[in-house]
Scaffold this motif. Structure first.
Motif, PDB file in Angstrom:
ATOM      1  N   GLY A 507      42.372  35.142  62.910  1.00 45.09           N
ATOM      2  CA  GLY A 507      41.641  36.129  63.690  1.00 45.09           C
ATOM      3  C   GLY A 507      41.630  37.521  63.075  1.00 45.09           C
ATOM      4  N   TYR A 508      41.736  37.569  61.753  1.00 40.79           N
ATOM      5  CA  TYR A 508      41.701  38.870  61.082  1.00 40.79           C
ATOM      6  C   TYR A 508      40.292  39.448  61.149  1.00 40.79           C
ATOM      7  N   THR A 509      40.239  40.740  60.979  1.00 40.11           N
ATOM      8  CA  THR A 509      38.937  41.393  60.952  1.00 40.11           C
ATOM      9  C   THR A 509      38.251  41.082  59.635  1.00 40.11           C
ATOM     10  N   LEU A 510      36.977  41.399  59.593  1.00 37.88           N
ATOM     11  CA  LEU A 510      36.206  41.122  58.380  1.00 37.88           C
ATOM     12  C   LEU A 510      36.776  41.869  57.186  1.00 37.88           C
ATOM     13  N   ARG A 511      37.149  43.101  57.420  1.00 39.91           N
ATOM     14  CA  ARG A 511      37.706  43.897  56.325  1.00 39.91           C
ATOM     15  C   ARG A 511      39.009  43.290  55.824  1.00 39.91           C
ATOM     16  N   GLN A 512      39.836  42.884  56.793  1.00 42.95           N
ATOM     17  CA  GLN A 512      41.105  42.266  56.383  1.00 42.95           C
ATOM     18  C   GLN A 512      40.846  40.973  55.611  1.00 42.95           C
ATOM     19  N   ALA A 513      39.880  40.230  56.080  1.00 47.21           N
ATOM     20  CA  ALA A 513      39.560  38.967  55.406  1.00 47.21           C
ATOM     21  C   ALA A 513      39.080  39.238  53.978  1.00 47.21           C
ATOM     22  N   GLU A 514      38.236  40.243  53.842  1.00 50.63           N
ATOM     23  CA  GLU A 514      37.746  40.574  52.496  1.00 50.63           C
ATOM     24  C   GLU A 514      38.901  40.942  51.576  1.00 50.63           C
ATOM     25  N   LYS A 515      39.823  41.671  52.142  1.00 42.83           N
ATOM     26  CA  LYS A 515      40.969  42.093  51.334  1.00 42.83           C
ATOM     27  C   LYS A 515      41.791  40.880  50.901  1.00 42.83           C
ATOM     28  N   MET A 516      42.007  39.981  51.849  1.00 41.87           N
ATOM     29  CA  MET A 516      42.771  38.775  51.514  1.00 41.87           C
ATOM     30  C   MET A 516      42.080  37.966  50.417  1.00 41.87           C
ATOM     31  N   ILE A 517      40.783  37.842  50.550  1.00 40.30           N
ATOM     32  CA  ILE A 517      40.040  37.043  49.568  1.00 40.30           C
ATOM     33  C   ILE A 517      40.084  37.698  48.199  1.00 40.30           C
ATOM     34  N   LEU A 518      39.935  39.011  48.189  1.00 43.37           N
ATOM     35  CA  LEU A 518      39.984  39.714  46.901  1.00 43.37           C
ATOM     36  C   LEU A 518      41.359  39.581  46.259  1.00 43.37           C
ATOM     37  N   GLU A 519      42.385  39.663  47.089  1.00 46.08           N
ATOM     38  CA  GLU A 519      43.734  39.502  46.536  1.00 46.08           C
ATOM     39  C   GLU A 519      43.916  38.093  45.975  1.00 46.08           C
ATOM     40  N   GLU A 520      43.367  37.153  46.694  1.00 40.22           N
ATOM     41  CA  GLU A 520      43.452  35.775  46.218  1.00 40.22           C
ATOM     42  C   GLU A 520      42.721  35.631  44.888  1.00 40.22           C
ATOM     43  N   PHE A 521      41.568  36.258  44.814  1.00 41.78           N
ATOM     44  CA  PHE A 521      40.789  36.188  43.572  1.00 41.78           C
ATOM     45  C   PHE A 521      41.572  36.807  42.419  1.00 41.78           C
ATOM     46  N   GLY A 522      42.247  37.911  42.731  1.00 43.95           N
ATOM     47  CA  GLY A 522      43.064  38.550  41.699  1.00 43.95           C
ATOM     48  C   GLY A 522      44.161  37.620  41.202  1.00 43.95           C
ATOM     49  N   GLN A 523      44.770  36.902  42.124  1.00 44.07           N
ATOM     50  CA  GLN A 523      45.821  35.969  41.716  1.00 44.07           C
ATOM     51  C   GLN A 523      45.248  34.832  40.873  1.00 44.07           C
ATOM     52  N   CYS A 524      44.080  34.393  41.268  1.00 43.55           N
ATOM     53  CA  CYS A 524      43.442  33.333  40.476  1.00 43.55           C
ATOM     54  C   CYS A 524      43.171  33.817  39.056  1.00 43.55           C
ATOM     55  N   LEU A 525      42.630  35.009  38.967  1.00 45.90           N
ATOM     56  CA  LEU A 525      42.334  35.548  37.640  1.00 45.90           C
ATOM     57  C   LEU A 525      43.611  35.679  36.820  1.00 45.90           C
ATOM     58  N   THR A 526      44.668  36.096  37.484  1.00 47.25           N
ATOM     59  CA  THR A 526      45.938  36.224  36.776  1.00 47.25           C
ATOM     60  C   THR A 526      46.375  34.883  36.197  1.00 47.25           C
ATOM     61  N   GLN A 527      46.252  33.868  37.018  1.00 48.78           N
ATOM     62  CA  GLN A 527      46.627  32.547  36.548  1.00 48.78           C
ATOM     63  C   GLN A 527      45.773  32.120  35.365  1.00 48.78           C
ATOM     64  N   ILE A 528      44.496  32.402  35.452  1.00 49.00           N
ATOM     65  CA  ILE A 528      43.587  32.013  34.368  1.00 49.00           C
ATOM     66  C   ILE A 528      43.952  32.744  33.087  1.00 49.00           C
ATOM     67  N   VAL A 529      44.165  34.039  33.211  1.00 48.71           N
ATOM     68  CA  VAL A 529      44.494  34.830  32.019  1.00 48.71           C
ATOM     69  C   VAL A 529      45.810  34.363  31.415  1.00 48.71           C
ATOM     70  N   LEU A 530      46.770  34.096  32.272  1.00 50.24           N
ATOM     71  CA  LEU A 530      48.053  33.616  31.755  1.00 50.24           C
ATOM     72  C   LEU A 530      47.873  32.292  31.014  1.00 50.24           C
ATOM     73  N   SER A 531      47.043  31.452  31.561  1.00 48.96           N
ATOM     74  CA  SER A 531      46.803  30.163  30.914  1.00 48.96           C
ATOM     75  C   SER A 531      46.126  30.345  29.566  1.00 48.96           C
ATOM     76  N   ILE A 532      45.189  31.293  29.533  1.00 50.47           N
ATOM     77  CA  ILE A 532      44.519  31.558  28.255  1.00 50.47           C
ATOM     78  C   ILE A 532      45.533  32.039  27.225  1.00 50.47           C
ATOM     79  N   PHE A 533      46.397  32.909  27.659  1.00 49.67           N
ATOM     80  CA  PHE A 533      47.414  33.418  26.737  1.00 49.67           C
ATOM     81  C   PHE A 533      48.292  32.285  26.221  1.00 49.67           C
ATOM     82  N   LYS A 534      48.661  31.436  27.147  1.00 50.32           N
ATOM     83  CA  LYS A 534      49.539  30.333  26.733  1.00 50.32           C
ATOM     84  C   LYS A 534      48.829  29.386  25.772  1.00 50.32           C
ATOM     85  N   SER A 535      47.584  29.080  26.089  1.00 54.61           N
ATOM     86  CA  SER A 535      46.889  28.077  25.287  1.00 54.61           C
ATOM     87  C   SER A 535      46.473  28.619  23.929  1.00 54.61           C
TER      88      SER A 535
END
Length: 538
Positions: A507-535
């Motif tokens: 039941g978060y507000t739209l703004r809160q939801a956007e923030k959560m999604i963006l944070e999630e996206f940031g974590q995903c990108l981090t994982q991707i970049v880390l994987s690129i570095f490793k590979s």
DNA sequence: GAGTTTGAAACT
DNA sequence: CAGTTTCAAACTC
């Protein structure tokens, strides 16, 4: 978050080998065994386990017997009744009955000895002299058991059938002994059922036409109607379920499945035109929602080795275990002569890998070959040729172009090419012909079939099919971004969606939801970049 | 359509 | 396993 773990896993895999991302873990395996009851009215019973190879008649195979008034000249007709939940109606004697229940492998079938009337030509006799002719259907029955069983049912022409069949079985057994066991574990070849008379999980029907197409319907639910009539002309008779597998048209009609037309379908290859196999533990893939059928295909010859190559699960799909109903059939496009390029072999008799038809597991049809033996009239020669090829190279029929890493649209050549003069920029080159770039497995000299090659770039951008270039993998696997595959993108999107759903649920507000999604996206990108570095060891 | 080139498959 | 031969497809004229 679990999806992050999955993403991480996928990106890690993408660094080198991501072929296992779509594993079988989500899909069940087919296993179990079914047995038949072959009933006569004699009352005698002999228990036996049917494991091995059984043959069917040529031409008509398992066709419907439309009541007592419809003789079928070229088919062996079978009525099949469930052993349970159903009382056999008063029908003429000598009916082959069967039930398709999944029965524990230790459960025997029942064979009831025949009566003399089996030998007559009455079309109501379910087993005729053609029972043992052409076209193998594999089930859990040894060849000896088949002979004994059939001998007691239809001794007519038995010697001839025995000899002919025995030769085939010998060749077959010699050719693929290791697969015999697989077949024994995965009986999926059954006769025509009367579907709507079978109880739940009782219907199994499977057969092949003369072109090696295997068709089966498993686990029909009560009331499910399978019919051979065009929609709107549903035959309500008990024998409505039928097909004449010699007829492609009938074949299609036969599997027009009443209200179950949404049921998934998968294709199965046959090793030879008249032989089909189901391996156990084949992985299933779900159909896209709303799709009537899904077809996957693979080389029929290669299919015999399928179980040895779990790295290619996507080449074959079966309905997941537990799914109530399924249709299994061979992709007819595999046999579509229009789509198959005709060969022009003159000296190989189309029994060597020089012949594209043979190499692809096809029989020659509408080809321009001379002295062709790659056809149903030369089955034994073909068996032997396949065996020779497999002896020489167990992967002889393995597709040359396998699925590459995810994100590689076309995959890579298994062996790599050995071009010396063509620069890998002509169709002499198997990589170029398959519209893939040469990879590190190639041993080519003067290769120009790589990303960034001036010749290639000029050629591809001049070509209308520029997607070839755009979709191609990076040069020799050195592109660090190659791990950002469709799979990773999909996983990322899944994470974002999951986050959105969670926000909505909380039941978060739209703004809160956007923030959560963006944070999630940031974590995903981090994982991707880390994987690129490793590979890439950056 | 005939002849040549090419590289995979088959053979030694 | 490497070198040679055979083969059929791709290519050229």
């Amino acid at each position: 978050m679990s999806c992050l773990k999955e993403l991480n896993s996928k990106t890690q895999k993408n660094g080198r080998d991501i072929s296992a991302v779509y594993s079988s873990e989500n899909y069940g395996h087919l296993h179990g065994m079914r047995t038949w009851d072959v009933n006569t009215d004699s009352g005698d019973q002999t228990h036996f386990s049917m494991s091995g190879v059984m043959q069917r008649c040529s031409g008509g195979e398992y066709s419907r017997e439309a009541g007592a008034s419809r003789p079928d000249h070229h088919c062996t007709n079978h009525r099949i009744y469930p052993s349970h939940n159903y009382t056999q109606p008063s029908l003429p004697q000598n009916i082959l009955t069967a039930h398709g229940d999944f029965i524990p492998q230790s459960s025997p079938g029942h064979f009831m000895s025949p009566t003399p009337s089996l030998h007559n030509n009455n079309h109501l006799s379910s087993l005729g002299g053609h029972w043992l002719s052409e076209g193998l259907v594999h089930c859990n029955m040894t060849s000896g058991e088949i002979f004994d069983a059939v001998a007691s049912i239809c001794p007519d022409n038995l010697d001839e059938h025995r000899q002919k069949t025995h030769r085939k079985l010998e060749a077959l057994t010699e050719l693929m002994p290791q697969h015999q066991m697989d077949i024994n574990q995965s009986v999926n070849v059954y006769l025509q059922p009367l579907a709507h008379k079978l109880g739940e999980n009782a219907t199994v029907m499977c057969s092949m036409n003369g072109q090696g197409q295997m068709v089966s319907v498993n686990h029909c639910s009560p009331g499910q109607m399978l019919h051979s009539q065009p929609p709107g002309h549903l035959d309500s008779s008990p024998e409505a379920l039928c097909y004449d597998s010699s007829s492609k048209e009938n074949l299609e009609q036969s599997y027009s499945i009443g209200s179950q037309s949404h049921l998934p379908s998968v294709s199965l290859p046959a090793i030879w035109p008249n032989h089909s196999f189901l391996c156990p533990n084949q992985q299933a893939s779900p159909d896209p929602p709303g799709s009537g059928y899904s077809y996957n295909q693979m080389s029929r010859a290669y299919f015999s080795q399928y179980c040895q190559y779990p790295e290619y699960p996507d080449t074959l799909s079966l309905v997941p275990e537990g799914q109530s109903t399924s249709v299994v059939r061979l992709n007819e496009s595999m046999w579509d002569s229009k789509s198959k390029k005709p060969c022009n072999c003159t000296k190989s008799q189309c029994l060597k890998l020089y012949c594209d038809c043979f190499a692809n597991g096809d029989v020659c049809r509408n080809c321009n070959c001379i002295n062709c033996c790659n056809n149903t009239e030369h089955e034994l020669e073909r068996y032997k040729a396949v065996k020779i090829c497999l002896d020489r190279n167990p992967e002889a029929f393995r597709p040359k172009i396998c699925n590459g890493k995810l994100g590689e649209i076309k995959g890579r050549h298994n062996k790599g090419c050995n071009c010396k003069r063509s620069g890998c920029l002509k169709n002499y080159c198997e990589c170029y012909e398959a519209k893939i770039m040469c990879s590190s497995t190639c041993k080519c000299v003067g290769c120009r079939n790589y990303n960034g090659s001036p010749e290639r770039r000029a050629m591809l951008w001049e070509s209308p099919d520029t997607t070839f270039y755009k979709n191609a993998k990076c040069d020799k696997d050195k592109c660090p971004l190659s791990c950002i595959t469709l799979d990773v993108v999909e996983a990322t999107c899944g994470c974002l969606l999951a986050q959105a759903e969670e926000a909505e649920k909380e039941g978060y507000t739209l703004r809160q939801a956007e923030k959560m999604i963006l944070e999630e996206f940031g974590q995903c990108l981090t994982q991707i970049v880390l994987s690129i570095f490793k590979s890439t060891s950056l």
